[in-house]
Design a protein around this motif. Structure first.
Motif, short mmCIF file in Angstrom:
data_model
loop_
_atom_site.label_atom_id
_atom_site.label_comp_id
_atom_site.label_asym_id
_atom_site.label_seq_id
_atom_site.Cartn_x
_atom_site.Cartn_y
_atom_site.Cartn_z
N LEU A 109 0.85 -1.19 0.00
CA LEU A 109 0.00 0.00 0.00
C LEU A 109 0.88 1.23 0.00
O LEU A 109 1.95 1.24 0.60
CB LEU A 109 -0.91 0.00 1.23
N GLN A 110 0.42 2.26 -0.65
CA GLN A 110 1.14 3.52 -0.63
C GLN A 110 0.11 4.65 -0.51
O GLN A 110 -1.07 4.43 -0.75
CB GLN A 110 2.01 3.71 -1.87
N LYS A 111 0.59 5.81 -0.17
CA LYS A 111 -0.30 6.96 -0.05
C LYS A 111 -0.72 7.40 -1.46
O LYS A 111 0.11 7.56 -2.35
CB LYS A 111 0.41 8.10 0.67
N VAL A 112 -2.03 7.56 -1.63
CA VAL A 112 -2.58 7.97 -2.92
C VAL A 112 -3.67 9.03 -2.69
O VAL A 112 -4.12 9.22 -1.56
CB VAL A 112 -3.18 6.77 -3.69
N ASP A 113 -4.09 9.65 -3.77
CA ASP A 113 -5.13 10.67 -3.67
C ASP A 113 -6.53 10.09 -3.65
O ASP A 113 -7.44 10.66 -3.05
CB ASP A 113 -5.01 11.64 -4.86
N VAL A 114 -6.73 8.94 -4.32
CA VAL A 114 -8.07 8.38 -4.48
C VAL A 114 -8.04 6.88 -4.23
O VAL A 114 -7.13 6.19 -4.69
CB VAL A 114 -8.61 8.66 -5.91
N LEU A 115 -9.05 6.39 -3.53
CA LEU A 115 -9.28 4.95 -3.38
C LEU A 115 -10.54 4.60 -4.17
O LEU A 115 -11.57 5.25 -4.03
CB LEU A 115 -9.48 4.57 -1.91
N VAL A 116 -10.44 3.57 -4.98
CA VAL A 116 -11.56 3.12 -5.80
C VAL A 116 -11.91 1.70 -5.36
O VAL A 116 -11.05 0.82 -5.34
CB VAL A 116 -11.20 3.12 -7.30
N PHE A 117 -13.17 1.48 -5.00
CA PHE A 117 -13.64 0.15 -4.63
C PHE A 117 -14.56 -0.33 -5.75
O PHE A 117 -15.70 0.11 -5.88
CB PHE A 117 -14.38 0.18 -3.29
N SER A 118 -14.03 -1.22 -6.57
CA SER A 118 -14.79 -1.69 -7.73
C SER A 118 -15.82 -2.73 -7.32
O SER A 118 -15.74 -3.33 -6.24
CB SER A 118 -13.84 -2.26 -8.78
N HIS A 119 -16.78 -2.94 -8.19
CA HIS A 119 -17.82 -3.95 -7.97
C HIS A 119 -17.25 -5.31 -8.36
O HIS A 119 -16.51 -5.41 -9.34
CB HIS A 119 -19.04 -3.62 -8.83
N PRO A 120 -17.56 -6.37 -7.62
CA PRO A 120 -16.96 -7.66 -7.94
C PRO A 120 -17.43 -8.30 -9.24
O PRO A 120 -16.69 -9.03 -9.88
CB PRO A 120 -17.33 -8.55 -6.75
N ARG A 121 -18.67 -8.03 -9.65
CA ARG A 121 -19.15 -8.62 -10.90
C ARG A 121 -18.60 -7.86 -12.09
O ARG A 121 -18.39 -6.66 -12.02
CB ARG A 121 -20.68 -8.63 -10.94
N SER A 122 -18.43 -8.56 -13.18
CA SER A 122 -17.85 -7.97 -14.39
C SER A 122 -18.84 -8.03 -15.54
O SER A 122 -19.68 -8.92 -15.61
CB SER A 122 -16.59 -8.73 -14.79
N LYS A 123 -18.68 -7.08 -16.46
CA LYS A 123 -19.46 -7.06 -17.70
C LYS A 123 -18.49 -7.13 -18.87
O LYS A 123 -17.43 -6.52 -18.83
CB LYS A 123 -20.28 -5.77 -17.80
N LEU A 124 -18.88 -7.87 -19.89
CA LEU A 124 -18.07 -7.96 -21.10
C LEU A 124 -18.39 -6.78 -22.01
O LEU A 124 -19.52 -6.62 -22.45
CB LEU A 124 -18.34 -9.28 -21.81
N VAL A 125 -17.40 -5.94 -22.24
CA VAL A 125 -17.55 -4.79 -23.13
C VAL A 125 -16.46 -4.93 -24.19
O VAL A 125 -15.27 -4.91 -23.87
CB VAL A 125 -17.40 -3.45 -22.37
N GLY A 126 -16.90 -5.08 -25.42
CA GLY A 126 -15.95 -5.40 -26.48
C GLY A 126 -15.42 -6.80 -26.21
O GLY A 126 -16.17 -7.75 -26.13
N ASN A 127 -14.13 -6.91 -26.03
CA ASN A 127 -13.55 -8.23 -25.69
C ASN A 127 -12.90 -8.21 -24.31
O ASN A 127 -12.07 -9.06 -24.02
CB ASN A 127 -12.54 -8.64 -26.76
N ARG A 128 -13.28 -7.23 -23.46
CA ARG A 128 -12.68 -7.11 -22.12
C ARG A 128 -13.74 -7.15 -21.04
O ARG A 128 -14.83 -6.62 -21.21
CB ARG A 128 -11.93 -5.78 -22.02
#
Length: 156
Positions: free
Chosen positions: A47-66
Motif C-alpha cells: 500500500l502507498q499513499k494515494v489521492d483516491v481509493l476506488v472500490f470496484s464492484h466484484p461482478r464484471s461485464k463484457l464490453v468489447g472483448n474485455r
C-alpha cells in the motif's frame, strides 16, 4: 441484502433467476479460492499513499472483448488520464477475480477470509425492535406490490 434483492426481483429491476444463496460446498470451494488468491497475491499487496481509493464492484461485464466493472472502469481511465494517484480495491466474485490484473489493483480476499472466520464464531442477532421494523417494511412492500400488480393487470 436478501430483502434488497427480493424488492429488485419483484419490481423487475433484477433477473428472476438472481440468487444470493450458496450451498455449503460452494462456500468451502470459495474459501479455498480466497486462500489461494491471498497466498499468490500477497507480494503484490503493498500500500502507498494515494489521492483516491476506488472500490470496484466484484461482478464484471463484457464490453468489447474485455471484462470491466461498468461502475468504476471509466473513472479509473479518467484518473489515469489526469495522472491522479489511486489504488483500486477489488472484491472477489464467487472466490475469483476475472478482470485483468493491474499494478494499481489490490485484492480484498484476506478481508473476506477474516469475515468468514468471524461469522463462524460470532452470530449476528437482530433485536426485537429491528425485527418489528423489517416485518412492517415487508408488509408495506407486499401491499405496494399487490397494488402495482393490480394496476399493471388493468392497464394491459
Amino acid at each position: 441484502m436478501d430483502l434488497y434483492y427480493e424488492i429488485g426481483k419483484k419490481y423487475e429491476v433484477f433477473d428472476k433467476e438472481l440468487s444470493m444463496k450458496m450451498s455449503k460446498t460452494e462456500k468451502v470451494i470459495n474459501l479455498f479460492r480466497l486462500l489461494q488468491n491471498v497466498l499468490s497475491n500477497y507480494l503484490f499487496f503493498n500500500l502507498q499513499k494515494v489521492d483516491v481509493l476506488v472500490f470496484s464492484h466484484p461482478r464484471s461485464k463484457l464490453v468489447g472483448n474485455r471484462l470491466i466493472d461498468p461502475y468504476t472502469h471509466y473513472l479509473v481511465k479518467k484518473l489515469i488520464k489526469n495522472n491522479i494517484s489511486f489504488l483500486e480495491f477489488e472484491s472477489p466474485h464467487n472466490g475469483k477475480h476475472l478482470r485483468e490484473r493491474k499494478l494499481y489493483k489490490r485484492y480484498l480476499d484476506g478481508i473476506f477470509i477474516l469475515r468468514n472466520v468471524k461469522n463462524i464464531f460470532v452470530k449476528t442477532n437482530i433485536s426485537q425492535k429491528n425485527k418489528t421494523v423489517v416485518e412492517r417494511l415487508s408488509e408495506e412492500i407486499n401491499r405496494e406490490n399487490r397494488q402495482f400488480l393490480r394496476h399493471k393487470k388493468n392497464t394491459y
